[in-house]
Design a protein around this motif. Structure first.
Motif, PDB file in Angstrom:
ATOM      1  N   UNK A  61      33.564  20.142   8.649  1.00 23.76           N
ATOM      2  CA  UNK A  61      32.699  19.486   7.685  1.00 23.76           C
ATOM      3  C   UNK A  61      33.475  18.469   6.858  1.00 23.76           C
ATOM      4  N   UNK A  62      32.788  17.818   5.947  1.00 24.11           N
ATOM      5  CA  UNK A  62      33.436  16.823   5.088  1.00 24.11           C
ATOM      6  C   UNK A  62      34.571  17.409   4.238  1.00 24.11           C
ATOM      7  N   UNK A  63      34.535  18.715   4.017  1.00 24.92           N
ATOM      8  CA  UNK A  63      35.586  19.365   3.222  1.00 24.92           C
ATOM      9  C   UNK A  63      36.830  19.683   4.051  1.00 24.92           C
ATOM     10  N   UNK A  64      36.776  19.408   5.371  1.00 29.53           N
ATOM     11  CA  UNK A  64      37.921  19.654   6.238  1.00 29.53           C
ATOM     12  C   UNK A  64      37.965  21.050   6.831  1.00 29.53           C
ATOM     13  N   UNK A  65      37.014  21.896   6.486  1.00 26.57           N
ATOM     14  CA  UNK A  65      36.949  23.254   7.022  1.00 26.57           C
ATOM     15  C   UNK A  65      36.009  23.301   8.222  1.00 26.57           C
ATOM     16  N   UNK A  66      36.190  24.289   9.075  1.00 23.69           N
ATOM     17  CA  UNK A  66      35.254  24.563  10.157  1.00 23.69           C
ATOM     18  C   UNK A  66      33.843  24.581   9.568  1.00 23.69           C
ATOM     19  N   UNK A  67      32.887  24.053  10.312  1.00 28.03           N
ATOM     20  CA  UNK A  67      31.519  23.991   9.771  1.00 28.03           C
ATOM     21  C   UNK A  67      30.931  25.369   9.494  1.00 28.03           C
ATOM     22  N   UNK A  68      31.537  26.409  10.040  1.00 27.80           N
ATOM     23  CA  UNK A  68      31.017  27.748   9.811  1.00 27.80           C
ATOM     24  C   UNK A  68      31.763  28.520   8.722  1.00 27.80           C
ATOM     25  N   UNK A  69      32.790  27.913   8.150  1.00 25.18           N
ATOM     26  CA  UNK A  69      33.472  28.583   7.048  1.00 25.18           C
ATOM     27  C   UNK A  69      32.600  28.464   5.804  1.00 25.18           C
TER      28      UNK A  69
END
Length: 148
Positions: A61-69
């Motif tokens: 995601x935009x936050x740099x984390x896996x989209x499922x985190x």
């Protein structure tokens, strides 16, 4: 085995969920995840996967984390169906083979027990990978999961 002897216990910090391109998906991962999410294959691939360097990878995601985190839940939103590479962490091939890598991962991951020796980390890691069927073989297997 007591908690003080465990080589690893997840602290749900999310460090391993951060970073683009690191979560490589096998065909089994794709099938397990799309089934878990109740999505058709193409729908799942379009929504959650990018094809890069000849590999399917989970998007970030935009936050740099896996989209499922899920930071709000402090953890993985697909934990029961998470990819094999996530299931194997921190018992990656490099951490099992190389003492320096194992020492470095202790600074990165608070779940790695620094009081357990590297030899014990390797012993527990190999047993965990075998018990979970996470030793991968073949050309398309992520390097982190190849047998040592």
């Amino acid at each position: 085995m007591s908690e003080s002897n465990l080589a690893f216990e997840c602290r749900r910090c999310g460090h391993c969920c951060e970073g683009q391109g690191g979560i490589i998906l096998t065909e089994q991962d794709v099938e397990r995840l799309r089934t878990h999410l109740g999505l058709a294959r193409e729908e799942f691939l379009t929504m959650a996967v990018e094809f890069k360097s000849d590999r399917n990878r989970l998007r970030t995601g935009p936050d740099g984390y896996c989209i499922y985190y899920r930071q709000d839940l402090h953890g993985c939103g697909i934990h029961p169906a998470r990819p094999d590479i996530c299931r194997a962490w921190p018992f990656f091939r490099g951490n099992l083979l190389d003492r320096l890598s194992w020492e470095m991962v202790q600074d990165y991951c608070p779940g790695v027990n620094p009081t357990v020796s590297h030899a014990e980390f390797v012993r527990q890691g190999q047993a965990y990978l075998r018990n979970c069927g996470l030793v991968a073989v073949g050309e398309d297997a992520p390097a982190a999961l190849r047998p040592i």
